[in-house]
Design a protein around this motif. Structure first.
Motif, mmCIF file in Angstrom:
data_model
loop_
_atom_site.group_PDB
_atom_site.id
_atom_site.type_symbol
_atom_site.label_atom_id
_atom_site.label_comp_id
_atom_site.label_asym_id
_atom_site.label_seq_id
_atom_site.Cartn_x
_atom_site.Cartn_y
_atom_site.Cartn_z
ATOM 1 N N ASP A 136 0.840 -1.202 0.000
ATOM 2 C CA ASP A 136 0.000 0.000 0.000
ATOM 3 C C ASP A 136 0.873 1.249 0.000
ATOM 4 O OD1 ASP A 136 -2.073 1.752 0.115
ATOM 5 O OD2 ASP A 136 -2.646 1.323 2.193
ATOM 6 N N SER A 137 0.860 1.956 -1.122
ATOM 7 C CA SER A 137 1.693 3.143 -1.282
ATOM 8 C C SER A 137 1.130 3.985 -2.411
ATOM 9 C CB SER A 137 3.137 2.739 -1.603
ATOM 10 O OG SER A 137 3.872 3.837 -2.118
ATOM 11 N N PRO A 138 1.282 5.308 -2.326
ATOM 12 C CA PRO A 138 0.871 6.152 -3.454
ATOM 13 C C PRO A 138 1.613 5.808 -4.742
ATOM 14 C CG PRO A 138 1.295 7.487 -1.509
ATOM 15 C CD PRO A 138 1.790 6.106 -1.197
ATOM 16 N N ALA A 139 2.765 5.174 -4.602
ATOM 17 C CA ALA A 139 3.567 4.824 -5.775
ATOM 18 C C ALA A 139 3.110 3.532 -6.436
ATOM 19 C CB ALA A 139 5.038 4.702 -5.382
ATOM 20 N N ASN A 140 2.287 2.746 -5.764
ATOM 21 C CA ASN A 140 1.819 1.473 -6.297
ATOM 22 C C ASN A 140 0.420 1.650 -6.853
ATOM 23 O OD1 ASN A 140 1.549 -1.241 -6.942
ATOM 24 N ND2 ASN A 140 0.911 -1.827 -4.871
ATOM 25 N N GLY A 141 0.318 1.704 -8.181
ATOM 26 C CA GLY A 141 -0.975 2.009 -8.773
ATOM 27 C C GLY A 141 -1.327 1.133 -9.956
ATOM 28 N N MET A 142 -2.292 1.608 -10.705
ATOM 29 C CA MET A 142 -2.954 0.821 -11.743
ATOM 30 C C MET A 142 -2.954 1.553 -13.070
ATOM 31 S SD MET A 142 -7.002 -0.222 -11.672
ATOM 32 C CE MET A 142 -7.781 -1.209 -12.958
ATOM 33 N N THR A 143 -2.705 0.824 -14.152
ATOM 34 C CA THR A 143 -3.031 1.288 -15.498
ATOM 35 C C THR A 143 -4.400 0.712 -15.827
ATOM 36 O OG1 THR A 143 -0.736 1.368 -16.250
ATOM 37 C CG2 THR A 143 -2.434 1.217 -17.942
ATOM 38 N N LEU A 144 -5.386 1.573 -15.943
ATOM 39 C CA LEU A 144 -6.725 1.101 -16.286
ATOM 40 C C LEU A 144 -6.812 1.024 -17.809
ATOM 41 C CD1 LEU A 144 -10.100 1.912 -14.661
ATOM 42 C CD2 LEU A 144 -9.892 1.873 -17.141
ATOM 43 N N CYS A 145 -6.776 -0.201 -18.346
ATOM 44 C CA CYS A 145 -6.898 -0.425 -19.780
ATOM 45 C C CYS A 145 -8.291 -0.960 -20.059
ATOM 46 C CB CYS A 145 -5.831 -1.394 -20.276
ATOM 47 S SG CYS A 145 -5.963 -1.732 -22.056
ATOM 48 N N SER A 146 -9.135 -0.126 -20.630
ATOM 49 C CA SER A 146 -10.534 -0.510 -20.818
ATOM 50 C C SER A 146 -10.693 -1.636 -21.828
ATOM 51 C CB SER A 146 -11.363 0.706 -21.254
ATOM 52 O OG SER A 146 -10.853 1.252 -22.465
ATOM 53 N N GLY A 147 -9.769 -1.738 -22.783
ATOM 54 C CA GLY A 147 -9.868 -2.804 -23.768
ATOM 55 C C GLY A 147 -9.467 -4.151 -23.222
ATOM 56 N N SER A 148 -8.340 -4.192 -22.502
ATOM 57 C CA SER A 148 -7.892 -5.460 -21.923
ATOM 58 C C SER A 148 -8.921 -5.977 -20.929
ATOM 59 C CB SER A 148 -6.541 -5.283 -21.233
ATOM 60 O OG SER A 148 -5.539 -4.933 -22.164
ATOM 61 N N LEU A 149 -9.299 -5.165 -19.976
ATOM 62 C CA LEU A 149 -10.258 -5.576 -18.949
ATOM 63 C C LEU A 149 -11.644 -5.802 -19.548
ATOM 64 C CD1 LEU A 149 -9.069 -3.120 -16.163
ATOM 65 C CD2 LEU A 149 -8.826 -5.611 -16.114
ATOM 66 N N GLY A 150 -11.972 -5.059 -20.599
ATOM 67 C CA GLY A 150 -13.295 -5.158 -21.199
ATOM 68 C C GLY A 150 -13.539 -6.439 -21.955
ATOM 69 N N ALA A 151 -12.488 -7.218 -22.199
ATOM 70 C CA ALA A 151 -12.684 -8.497 -22.897
ATOM 71 C C ALA A 151 -13.350 -9.539 -22.016
ATOM 72 C CB ALA A 151 -11.341 -9.020 -23.405
ATOM 73 N N HIS A 209 -13.790 3.207 -30.767
ATOM 74 C CA HIS A 209 -13.632 3.596 -29.368
ATOM 75 C C HIS A 209 -14.964 3.825 -28.642
ATOM 76 C CE1 HIS A 209 -9.485 4.050 -30.649
ATOM 77 N NE2 HIS A 209 -9.143 4.126 -29.382
ATOM 78 N N LEU A 210 -15.986 4.264 -29.351
ATOM 79 C CA LEU A 210 -17.282 4.521 -28.703
ATOM 80 C C LEU A 210 -18.329 3.475 -29.072
ATOM 81 C CD1 LEU A 210 -17.617 8.412 -29.093
ATOM 82 C CD2 LEU A 210 -16.524 7.102 -27.263
ATOM 83 N N ASN A 211 -17.902 2.360 -29.654
ATOM 84 C CA ASN A 211 -18.902 1.468 -30.245
ATOM 85 C C ASN A 211 -18.685 0.001 -29.890
ATOM 86 O OD1 ASN A 211 -21.217 1.135 -31.843
ATOM 87 N ND2 ASN A 211 -19.996 0.617 -33.662
ATOM 88 N N GLY A 212 -18.219 -0.287 -28.684
ATOM 89 C CA GLY A 212 -18.041 -1.670 -28.266
ATOM 90 C C GLY A 212 -18.849 -1.971 -27.020
ATOM 91 N N ASP A 213 -18.416 -2.997 -26.279
ATOM 92 C CA ASP A 213 -19.150 -3.414 -25.082
ATOM 93 C C ASP A 213 -18.802 -2.606 -23.841
ATOM 94 O OD1 ASP A 213 -20.782 -5.508 -26.108
ATOM 95 O OD2 ASP A 213 -18.999 -6.768 -26.294
ATOM 96 N N VAL A 214 -17.720 -1.842 -23.887
ATOM 97 C CA VAL A 214 -17.381 -0.959 -22.772
ATOM 98 C C VAL A 214 -18.186 0.324 -22.912
ATOM 99 C CG1 VAL A 214 -15.570 0.387 -21.650
ATOM 100 C CG2 VAL A 214 -15.047 -1.895 -22.546
#
Length: 400
Positions: free
Chosen positions: A268-283, A324-329
């Protein structure tokens, strides 16, 4: 959102002059030529910064290298084998050099062997555009019949196994070679993929490494790296698995919201974060992207916005990369959550209130179709995506 653009360096068919014309505010790049586990030297970093800052005619581009994508984690670190401790020490040195150059955001991933996998890199759509696609039946044909991985048949439903046999039987030798090249393409920015023998050797190296064991190796890595990053003022952000489900018998540990919650809480640290990739996760149909942004937003340091269209109702299955605006996400709902998070950060006085975002991938359209660009990274297709995303963001940001 801070609008950025991924650039693969001088070999990229999209030039820095082109990037300027997209209206992007910054550049996302990496030292793709440096071997995994080696140190990124100040000289190499400075050279890449100079390349980003300069147009073809030598005049200033007005752009800067703002996000590292990626500073790769070696297979030795993931497996905790060989020179893995030396590679961790080198990773720390690279972070120090990156920070000294004024770059604060570093994206990376903890995927074994391949950064991504698709079965078709130029799938043709009814519009005439092309895109990357993952076909579960073709992938199973590769895994079971081309790679001939022991136990592969047990990893797929019977219906997929049957269809894979049918697909393989109908393939010409050229088609079999092509699907092998596509699946083993390797890493973004790489000049060559893996051979089948190299792939088999990698899989043998992961034999016995369970998801729990790989997750512990990840926590061990972060326990070493995150304190250094925090001291340097660098924000690390892990990219999700792509696709976000198990392939080739390899462990996958960053595919769901629960996966991220586990890793973010473990160190747990401000330096430990996430890349939110809507395409990867959206699969995956069970990943709620707007909800993930709402619940994990304070730890999101970098955003990839792209869309996918799932072709089956199954949680894991075939999909292609949509407009980009026309998928399941639900991209509008996701961007609304990003706007809300940025407003919250501004109210808190956070220096990272504007989250860097890049239009991820895109369909090859118009003159893209006449180039042989990096798969998934067409100039015009990404520009169209950036324009659409920029419009949604501008409209939502004006709302009170």
């Amino acid at each position: 959102m801070r609008q950025t653009w991924r650039w693969f360096g001088p070999p990229d068919l999209t030039t820095i002059d082109d990037v300027v014309q997209t209206g992007a505010e910054g550049v996302v790049t990496a030292l793709h030529h440096v071997p995994y586990g080696a140190v990124w030297t100040p000289q190499e970093i400075a050279l890449r910064q100079q390349q980003v800052a300069t147009r073809r005619d030598g005049t200033p581009s007005g752009l800067a290298w703002e996000v590292v994508e990626s500073l790769p984690v070696s297979e030795a670190i993931k497996q905790q084998e060989g020179a893995w401790r030396e590679h961790i020490a080198n990773y720390k040195t690279s972070l120090q050099n990156i920070a000294a150059a004024g770059i604060e955001v570093v994206c990376y991933n903890f995927m074994p062997v391949l950064d991504w996998s698709r079965t078709d890199l130029r799938h043709r759509l009814p519009s005439g555009a092309t895109c990357m696609r993952f076909d579960i039946n073709d992938f199973a044909a590769f895994d079971i019949h081309i790679l001939a991985r022991p136990g592969a048949v047990e990893d797929f439903p019977e219906s997929v196994v049957a269809m894979a046999a049918q697909r393989f039987g109908a393939m010409s030798e050229a088609q079999r070679l092509a699907i092998g090249r596509n699946v083993t393409m390797g890493l973004p920015g790489a000049t060559a993929g893996l051979t089948l023998d190299e792939m088999r050797a990698h899989l043998i190296a992961y034999d016995g490494i369970t998801p729990d064991r790989l997750r512990q190796h990840f926590v061990d890595f972060l326990s070493e790296i995150v304190p250094v990053a925090e001291q340097l003022g660098v924000r690390l952000c892990c990219h999700p698995d792509d696709p976000p489900f198990a392939l080739l018998g390899l462990p996958r540990i960053m595919s769901t919201e629960a996966d991220y919650q586990t890793i973010l809480a473990a160190v747990d640290s401000p330096a430990n974060g996430m890349t939110l990739c809507s395409g990867s996760l959206g699969a995956r149909s069970d990943n709620d992207l707007p909800g993930m942004m709402r619940r994990l937003g304070s730890k999101v340091h970098f955003i990839h916005l792209r869309n996918v269209k799932r072709e089956t109702a199954a949680q894991f299955g075939s999909f292609f990369e949509a407009e980009h605006l026309n998928g399941d996400v639900d991209m509008v709902a996701l961007i609304a959550e990003i706007v809300a998070e940025e407003r919250s950060r501004k109210a808190q006085g956070r220096s990272d209130a504007s989250i860097p975002m890049r239009p991820d991938h895109g369909q090859d359209i118009l003159d893209d179709l006449n180039r042989s660009a990096q798969p998934g990274y067409p100039t015009i297709g990404r520009l169209k995506g950036l324009a659409e995303l920029r419009g949604v963001f501008a409209a939502l940001e004006r709302q009170q």
